[in-house]
Design a protein around this motif. Structure first.
Motif, PDB file in Angstrom:
ATOM      1  N   LEU A  31       0.831  -1.200   0.000  1.00 55.19           N
ATOM      2  CA  LEU A  31       0.000   0.000   0.000  1.00 55.19           C
ATOM      3  C   LEU A  31       0.871   1.257   0.000  1.00 55.19           C
ATOM      4  O   LEU A  31       0.523   2.268  -0.625  1.00 55.19           O
ATOM      5  CB  LEU A  31      -0.914  -0.011   1.224  1.00 55.19           C
TER       6      LEU A  31
ATOM      7  N   ALA B  27       1.973   1.790  -3.557  1.00 57.16           N
ATOM      8  CA  ALA B  27       0.884   2.288  -4.398  1.00 57.16           C
ATOM      9  C   ALA B  27       0.559   3.746  -4.103  1.00 57.16           C
ATOM     10  O   ALA B  27       0.135   4.485  -4.999  1.00 57.16           O
ATOM     11  CB  ALA B  27      -0.365   1.424  -4.195  1.00 57.16           C
ATOM     12  N   SER B  28       0.771   4.181  -2.864  1.00 57.42           N
ATOM     13  CA  SER B  28       0.391   5.537  -2.462  1.00 57.42           C
ATOM     14  C   SER B  28       1.492   6.564  -2.699  1.00 57.42           C
ATOM     15  O   SER B  28       1.216   7.771  -2.669  1.00 57.42           O
ATOM     16  CB  SER B  28       0.008   5.561  -0.975  1.00 57.42           C
ATOM     17  N   THR B  29       2.716   6.123  -2.922  1.00 55.93           N
ATOM     18  CA  THR B  29       3.827   7.069  -3.078  1.00 55.93           C
ATOM     19  C   THR B  29       4.398   7.082  -4.498  1.00 55.93           C
ATOM     20  O   THR B  29       4.747   8.153  -5.000  1.00 55.93           O
ATOM     21  CB  THR B  29       4.961   6.732  -2.098  1.00 55.93           C
TER      22      THR B  29
ATOM     23  N   THR C 171      -1.802  -3.414  -9.956  1.00 59.81           N
ATOM     24  CA  THR C 171      -2.798  -3.383  -8.880  1.00 59.81           C
ATOM     25  C   THR C 171      -4.036  -4.181  -9.261  1.00 59.81           C
ATOM     26  O   THR C 171      -4.578  -4.951  -8.453  1.00 59.81           O
ATOM     27  CB  THR C 171      -3.180  -1.926  -8.562  1.00 59.81           C
TER      28      THR C 171
ATOM     29  N   ARG D  93      -3.297   8.194 -10.886  1.00 60.16           N
ATOM     30  CA  ARG D  93      -2.976   8.558  -9.501  1.00 60.16           C
ATOM     31  C   ARG D  93      -4.198   8.457  -8.588  1.00 60.16           C
ATOM     32  O   ARG D  93      -4.058   8.305  -7.379  1.00 60.16           O
ATOM     33  CB  ARG D  93      -2.418   9.980  -9.462  1.00 60.16           C
TER      34      ARG D  93
ATOM     35  N   VAL E 149      -5.139   4.079  -8.652  1.00 62.00           N
ATOM     36  CA  VAL E 149      -4.216   3.127  -8.018  1.00 62.00           C
ATOM     37  C   VAL E 149      -4.419   3.037  -6.506  1.00 62.00           C
ATOM     38  O   VAL E 149      -4.621   1.944  -5.970  1.00 62.00           O
ATOM     39  CB  VAL E 149      -2.750   3.475  -8.368  1.00 62.00           C
ATOM     40  N   PRO E 150      -4.373   4.144  -5.748  1.00 59.75           N
ATOM     41  CA  PRO E 150      -4.608   3.998  -4.300  1.00 59.75           C
ATOM     42  C   PRO E 150      -6.026   3.563  -3.967  1.00 59.75           C
ATOM     43  O   PRO E 150      -6.243   2.852  -2.980  1.00 59.75           O
ATOM     44  CB  PRO E 150      -4.302   5.398  -3.749  1.00 59.75           C
TER      45      PRO E 150
ATOM     46  N   ALA F 140      -5.992  -0.123  -4.483  1.00 61.09           N
ATOM     47  CA  ALA F 140      -5.077  -0.750  -3.524  1.00 61.09           C
ATOM     48  C   ALA F 140      -5.701  -0.824  -2.135  1.00 61.09           C
ATOM     49  O   ALA F 140      -5.587  -1.844  -1.447  1.00 61.09           O
ATOM     50  CB  ALA F 140      -3.753   0.012  -3.482  1.00 61.09           C
ATOM     51  N   PHE F 141      -6.354   0.249  -1.707  1.00 60.06           N
ATOM     52  CA  PHE F 141      -7.029   0.230  -0.403  1.00 60.06           C
ATOM     53  C   PHE F 141      -8.120  -0.834  -0.388  1.00 60.06           C
ATOM     54  O   PHE F 141      -8.288  -1.564   0.591  1.00 60.06           O
ATOM     55  CB  PHE F 141      -7.631   1.609  -0.097  1.00 60.06           C
TER      56      PHE F 141
ATOM     57  N   TRP G 249      11.123   0.466  -4.064  1.00 59.05           N
ATOM     58  CA  TRP G 249      10.613   1.801  -3.722  1.00 59.05           C
ATOM     59  C   TRP G 249      11.758   2.810  -3.621  1.00 59.05           C
ATOM     60  O   TRP G 249      11.682   3.906  -4.188  1.00 59.05           O
ATOM     61  CB  TRP G 249       9.843   1.704  -2.413  1.00 59.05           C
TER      62      TRP G 249
END
Length: 275
Positions: A27, A30-32, A50, A123, A126-127, A130-131, A258
């Motif tokens: 996560l 996916a968030s960064t 994802t 953007r 994706v999050p 993912a959440f 990452w």
């Protein structure tokens, strides 16, 4: 086969059994990474990865499409706005005729603007997906256990997991209210936009009242069990507190990727251009 490929090919039961701490690292990526990369290809690959994870976790395509459909009007609006007024725009998709008053010869919809609009859409998606993937495949008890293993105070971990547990309850309560209205001859789905908003605003009163009643019942249940929030607790499955070697490898590879993506962007500008 890479570690990422092995995760994608995991069956639903194995994916759900992955430790919550591993899912938190995914996560994090996916968030960064969506803000590290401006490149449409990189963003598209991240979105595809994802979705592949969601399919590996046996998420129905209808559920994925429902999540995308909820944000589709906003995504279309973003692409249109970026295509019209993006500061990155150079090459026009088409130009208005010269004889048109005031706007003649103006460039409409630039290629770079449209591409960056698609990047912004990735953007958002994706999050969001993912959440949904992380909390759909993790039980509330595993969320609490994973957070406490990360030294998060037990009360905070319990509050965090309870919040996500209330989300499906809210949706069920809202659907029950809609069904009750439909039985009385009021079909909200047939209303216009303004009338539907007014009707949904009136439905907030029974919805909030029902949620407050459930919260009060939970408080009584916790008090009846002498809940203190002490960190000195035993677990039902103590063997699941420790990460396996494979899970440690997943975390290490994910964090290495990452860090490499961030260094490559800062030092070499990789992923900085839209194209």
């Amino acid at each position: 086969m890479t570690a990422a490929d092995s995760i994608v090919q995991l069956p639903a039961g194995r994916f759900a059994a992955i430790d919550f701490r591993v899912k938190l690292v995914l996560l994090l990526l996916a968030s960064t990474l969506i803000f590290v990369w401006n490149n449409l290809l990189a963003q598209g690959l991240l979105l595809g990865f994802t979705i592949a994870l969601m399919l590996a976790a046996a998420t129905p395509l209808a559920t994925i499409w429902r999540l995308i459909r909820l944000t589709l009007p906003a995504l279309v609006l973003i692409v249109v706005i970026q295509g019209l007024w993006s500061p990155f725009g150079i090459h026009p998709v088409f130009t208005l005729p010269q004889g048109l008053p005031l706007l003649g010869g103006a460039h409409v919809f630039t290629v770079e603007g449209l591409l960056f609009g698609l990047v912004v859409c990735c953007r958002i998606l994706v999050p969001l997906l993912a959440f949904q993937l992380v909390f759909m495949t993790t039980e509330a008890n595993d969320i609490v256990l994973g957070l406490t293993r990360l030294r998060v105070p037990y009360r905070v971990a319990l509050l965090f997991s309870t919040t996500f547990r209330f989300v499906p309850l809210l949706l069920e309560e809202f659907q029950a209210i809609k069904d009750a209205q439909r039985l009385r001859g009021i079909d909200l789905d047939s209303f216009g936009m303004v009338r539907k908003l007014v009707a949904m605003g009136r439905m907030l009163v029974p919805l909030i009242t029902g949620c407050l009643a459930k919260a009060q019942a939970m408080e009584i249940a916790l008090q009846a069990r002498a809940f203190t929030g002490s960190p000195d607790r035993t677990q039902l499955h103590p063997g699941r507190e420790k990460l396996t070697a494979a899970q440690r490898a997943m975390i290490a590879l994910a964090l290495l990727f990452w860090a490499a993506a961030i260094v490559a962007r800062i030092a070499f500008g990789m992923g900085g251009s839209v194209l």
